[in-house]
Design an enzyme around this catalytic site. Structure first.
Site, PDB file in Angstrom:
ATOM      1  N   ASP A 170       0.979  -1.176  -0.080  1.00 40.45           N
ATOM      2  CA  ASP A 170       0.052  -0.855  -0.089  1.00 40.45           C
ATOM      3  C   ASP A 170       0.890   0.872  -0.128  1.00 40.45           C
ATOM      4  O   ASP A 170       1.650   1.630   0.944  1.00 40.45           O
ATOM      5  CB  ASP A 170      -1.253   0.250   1.473  1.00 40.45           C
ATOM      6  CG  ASP A 170      -1.266   1.517   1.046  1.00 40.45           C
ATOM      7  OD1 ASP A 170      -1.433   1.910   0.191  1.00 40.45           O
ATOM      8  OD2 ASP A 170      -2.132   1.056   2.068  1.00 40.45           O
ATOM      9  N   LYS A 214       2.843  11.428  -3.057  1.00 44.16           N
ATOM     10  CA  LYS A 214       1.760  10.867  -3.754  1.00 44.16           C
ATOM     11  C   LYS A 214       0.678  11.778  -4.581  1.00 44.16           C
ATOM     12  O   LYS A 214       0.611  11.117  -5.598  1.00 44.16           O
ATOM     13  CB  LYS A 214       0.493  10.088  -3.489  1.00 44.16           C
ATOM     14  CG  LYS A 214       0.129   9.166  -3.758  1.00 44.16           C
ATOM     15  CD  LYS A 214      -0.654   8.021  -2.951  1.00 44.16           C
ATOM     16  CE  LYS A 214      -2.082   6.494  -3.432  1.00 44.16           C
ATOM     17  NZ  LYS A 214      -2.044   6.468  -2.435  1.00 44.16           N
ATOM     18  N   GLU A 235      -7.463   0.138  -4.015  1.00 43.60           N
ATOM     19  CA  GLU A 235      -7.413  -0.167  -2.799  1.00 43.60           C
ATOM     20  C   GLU A 235      -8.422   0.269  -2.362  1.00 43.60           C
ATOM     21  O   GLU A 235      -8.485  -0.807  -1.501  1.00 43.60           O
ATOM     22  CB  GLU A 235      -6.704   1.614  -2.443  1.00 43.60           C
ATOM     23  CG  GLU A 235      -5.282   2.075  -2.523  1.00 43.60           C
ATOM     24  CD  GLU A 235      -4.667   3.581  -2.378  1.00 43.60           C
ATOM     25  OE1 GLU A 235      -5.630   4.526  -1.999  1.00 43.60           O
ATOM     26  OE2 GLU A 235      -3.497   3.652  -2.685  1.00 43.60           O
ATOM     27  N   ASP A 255     -13.699   4.753   1.446  1.00 46.32           N
ATOM     28  CA  ASP A 255     -11.937   4.850   1.757  1.00 46.32           C
ATOM     29  C   ASP A 255     -12.027   6.358   1.821  1.00 46.32           C
ATOM     30  O   ASP A 255     -11.198   7.049   0.725  1.00 46.32           O
ATOM     31  CB  ASP A 255     -11.466   4.169   0.949  1.00 46.32           C
ATOM     32  CG  ASP A 255     -10.064   4.057   0.808  1.00 46.32           C
ATOM     33  OD1 ASP A 255      -9.142   5.068   2.000  1.00 46.32           O
ATOM     34  OD2 ASP A 255      -9.336   3.689   0.354  1.00 46.32           O
TER      35      ASP A 255
END
Lengths: 633, 236
Positions: free
Chosen positions: A10, A72, A173, A195
């Site tokens: 992850d 990211k 994810e 999420d």
């Protein structure tokens, strides 16, 4: 048969994790500090060494110009996309960036692209896994936000390559999280995964059917998460400080980093307390202190968390479902620990969300499950299969600047579409195709994915050539394009200009550059390999002692072997691979005759029905992990 | 277990059994053979499809063809699995949806929906305006009225005003359009049996049913776009 472990990674905005399947259960592999979470922070220390994770964190405050976090947010993005981010995050762009070029971020005097910085994090995770297994790890499943577009996915894949990892699959994810949840209770029904992480938000709606995890719809925002909450609090603190003390600290990197650290602590405290104390040391011996109540906090963050509502509603609509038709809601991502976020989800879906697994770890655990499925499956993953979708429609620009959608969002991937092209003028040799991603009508409002230039079309009258172009979105959500001129049957040459992202050549050269930083990896790998070789020879020696051949050795030979064996056992636990190798070599020399004698007896036992394998080591469960020979000598 | 009739050959891997998408003997994926969406599922080219069975077959085939199952296979098997699964997904997506299925079958019969849109695109390019569709005559009056109202709402929105009565009126219109959409779908389904039972040789009969369905699809498409415009203005 390779039994190399495939890990699940992850690669998060705030934290990253690596996990693997231990028997029936996925588990997170801790770092050498014993912690499961590796903060997604990269710093360049005073010796120009790259540091990652907790050891890099102190540099965020001490030398903010030599550290970076939340990289990211910049993956797969261009200069014009990130103007907003630049106001909120201390990203320091390289001075010589040209427009259309892949971003580069300064760490001290050096500059790296976002995939290279992500690769540093991946490399750390790889190291952690290699230390844990005491064996090289080169293959992984990496998770990405479901709403990541093609460029963001490609950038993540590039990061893997630069880190020396073969990325077997990019998994979304929320889907990964559902795999982790679905592992213990293989039930049927409709599940919504909400999420909200450090920098991205995804909502996915899945149908679970006898082990098939079929995503029906997904939506999200790749620039919405805990970071945004922090930024609101930072802005308020900066305003306060300016008002109360007349100090403008907005350009003081160290002060902002201190405030960021403090507001994050406050935010976390407010998930379990009703008030929290914010206390920051400022330059010139000053101090900023303030009480924040949960009610105030909730009021501040309301506009941010409300931004998750529209994607949820759209996902429900695309799935053709009403909230009451959802059987279960699962919360993923650290930001779902905020009570107000839970309340919002609860009122939207009209049910209490599920929080059985640690929201920080569940995505990595799911990635480990998917890694096992890709490796051929195990008893625990039997019948499990993930059917995911593409989050954004794929289109091509047609006359008038209009987007012609050829693969609609929420199509199950892999998905394909075929288009036919011809020429406008006699003898035309090239046709340009502009590929877009997004939902808007006009090409200019969609995201440019790439420009493809079909080349080498045989000279014909206008309108005669018939070029079939096939667009295929693979299981990673990444587009592949191939073309064929149908009259000549020739595969047409395609030149791709990605609108955002690195070319293959650039990635290759970054892989080479990364070797500068791979010194440590190289050494680690050598040690691991030498240790494994040592284990093999020691085990073989143990076998030798049990064999009749042992009795044929002189006592001097036996003594010499025992001495060298001791020596190898000693150096094996140390980190000096050269010493281990040397000890292996001398022991090898000393046992040469034993090996020959064993070989003779093995041949004779083979004649009486035994095989070499049985006579020799074999690959039983106690045999050392098979490791490829070192590539470098 | 899905048994498919198309693309029979011998398996590249075990060489013996007859193979379709995967070998019925050893289960390995096969190179994709050209097949339309109906043939991929071993279905006749008919409009009435048992969607529950289609879903079962889709899951069954996914469990055999999906790239996840070929993670450790040779490169060419991975390639075939990718191609086969994309064909499977494309076929399932098209056939499970009544409108997409009907359009697809009509296209197989030579109806060129794209031509209409291509013509519209050409026009859009020459005039520099967005694509517009021909209004079905019986809708003309309603549509004219609705477009005026939408225009008014857009203007109000820009000025920051709002007119609850008008919003309610447009909301009602939207509901009635949606009902119309449903009715048109039912009407379309009414022709499915007729199409499916009309024999291949009855060219005249087929053309008649075909033209009716094309007309219904165009009208429905037009209304769908209208509903989308309304939703855009109403903000949902």
């Amino acid at each position: 048969m390779s039994s190399e472990r495939i890990v699940g990674i992850d690669l998060g905005t705030t934290n990253s994790l690596v996990a693997f399947m231990q028997g029936k259960n996925p588990v997170v592999i801790p770092g050498d500090d014993g912690l499961n979470l590796v903060p997604s922070v990269v710093a360049l220390d005073e010796h120009e060494q790259i540091l990652v994770g907790n050891s890099a964190r102190k540099y965020l405050i001490e030398t903010p110009e030599r550290s970076v976090f939340s990289i990211k947010r910049l993956m797969g993005r261009g200069m014009e996309d990130i103007q907003e981010e630049l106001k909120l995050f201390p990203f320091r762009l390289a001075d010589d960036l040209h427009s259309g070029e892949v971003l580069r971020i300064k760490l001290g005097q050096k500059a790296f692209t976002p995939p290279e910085i992500s690769a540093f994090i991946l490399r750390q995770l790889k190291r952690n896994a290699e230390r844990f297994f005491n064996a090289p790890v080169t293959k992984a499943v990496i998770t990405v936000p479901a709403y990541f577009n093609d460029a963001q996915r490609q950038a993540t894949k590039d990061a893997g390559r630069i880190a020396g990892i073969e990325v077997l699959r990019l998994v979304n994810e929320p889907t990964a999280a559902s795999l982790a949840y679905g592992l213990d209770k293989k039930q049927n029904g409709i599940v919504a995964v909400y999420d909200l992480g450090g920098g991205t938000f995804d909502i996915s709606i899945l149908k679970l059917h006898d082990g098939i995890f079929e995503v029906i719809s997904t939506n999200g925002d790749t620039h919405l998460g805990g970071d945004d909450i922090d930024n609101v609090l930072i802005r308020i603190a900066l305003d306060d400080i300016r008002g109360d003390m007349g100090l403008d600290l907005s350009r003081n990197g160290e002060a902002v980093a201190r405030i960021r650290k403090a507001v994050i602590e406050t935010k976390i405290a407010l998930s379990s307390q009703t008030t929290a104390h914010l206390d920051v040391e400022l330059p010139e011996g000053k101090r900023y202190q303030r009480e924040i109540s949960r009610a105030q906090f909730e009021q501040l963050i309301q506009p941010i968390i409300d931004r998750t509502l529209a994607p949820c509603k759209q996902a429900l609509k695309d799935a053709g479902l009403k909230p009451e038709q959802i059987d279960e809601v699962v919360l993923v991502g650290g930001s779902t620990r905020i009570p107000k976020v839970r309340a919002l989800v609860e009122s939207l879906f009209e049910r209490t969300p599920h929080t059985g697994l640690n929201p920080d770890e569940v995505v990595a655990l799911g990635a480990a499950v998917q890694a096992t499925i890709l490796a051929g499956g195990s008893e625990a993953t039997e019948n499990m299969l993930l059917l995911d979708v593409t989050p954004l429609s794929l289109g091509i620009e047609v006359a008038g600047g209009v987007t012609d959608k050829i693969i609609l969002r929420n199509s199950t991937i892999p998905a394909s579409a075929t288009q036919h092209y011809t020429t406008q003028i006699d003898g035309q040799a090239n046709v340009a195709i502009h590929v877009l991603q997004g939902e808007r009508e006009l090409a200019k409002d969609c995201r440019s994915l790439a420009r493809f230039d079909l080349k080498g079309i045989p000279p014909m009258t206008a309108g005669m050539p018939r070029i079939e172009v096939k667009f295929l979105i693979d299981a990673n959500g990444i587009l592949h394009v191939s073309a064929r001129e149908q009259r000549s049957g020739k595969a047409a040459e395609i030149e791709v200009q990605p609108s955002y992202g690195l070319t293959d050549e650039q990635v290759e050269s970054m892989i080479l550059d990364s070797f500068d930083y791979a010194e440590e990896d190289f050494r680690q790998r050598q040690v691991i390999e030498a240790r494994n070789e040592a284990a093999t020879i020691l085990a073989a020696l143990e076998k030798g002692r049990q064999s009749p051949a042992w009795g044929q050795l002189t006592s001097a030979e036996k003594k010499q072997i025992a001495k060298l064996e001791n020596g190898l056992v000693q150096v094996r636990s140390e980190d000096d691979y050269a010493a281990i190798r040397k000890a292996i070599d001398t022991l090898n020399q000393a046992t040469m005759r034993l090996a020959e004698l064993m070989m003779d007896s093995a041949v004779s036992t083979a004649l009486t029905g035994k095989t070499m394998d049985e006579a020799d080591l074999g690959e039983g469960p106690s045999a050392p992990h098979p490791v490829a020979k070192a590539e470098f000598k | 277990m899905v048994v498919l009739a198309n693309g029979e050959s011998t398996c590249w891997s075990c060489g013996q059994m007859r193979a379709t998408h995967f070998c019925t003997s050893c289960g390995r994926v096969q190179p994709p053979a050209p097949a339309d969406h109906f043939a991929f599922f071993g279905l006749p080219r008919k409009l009435n499809v048992d969607v529950a069975r289609l879903e079962r077959d889709f899951y069954e085939l996914s469990r055999r063809l999906h790239p996840d199952l070929y993670g450790t296979a040779a490169a060419r098997e991975q390639e075939w699995s990718l191609e086969q699964t994309s064909k499977l997904n494309d076929a399932y997506r098209t056939l499970k949806d009544p409108i997409a299925r009907t359009r697809y079958l009509l296209r197989l019969q030579g109806v060129e929906f794209e031509e209409q849109s291509k013509a519209a695109t050409e026009k859009a390019r020459s005039t520099g305006q967005l694509k517009q569709q021909v209004v079905p005559p019986d809708l003309l009056e309603d549509v004219f009225e609705l477009n005026l109202q939408l225009e008014e709402l857009r203007t109000q929105k820009k000025m920051g005003e709002d007119d609850p009565a008008l919003l309610e009126e447009v909301g009602k219109q939207k509901l009635s359009l949606e009902t119309r959409q449903d009715t048109l779908l039912d009407e379309l389904k009414g022709y499915w049996n007729e199409w499916d039972s009309t024999v291949e040789g009855d060219a005249v009969g087929r053309v008649r049913v075909r033209d009716k369905m094309v007309d219904l699809l165009n009208r429905r498409n037009y209304i769908r776009n209208l509903v989308r415009d309304v939703n855009e203005v109403l903000g949902n």
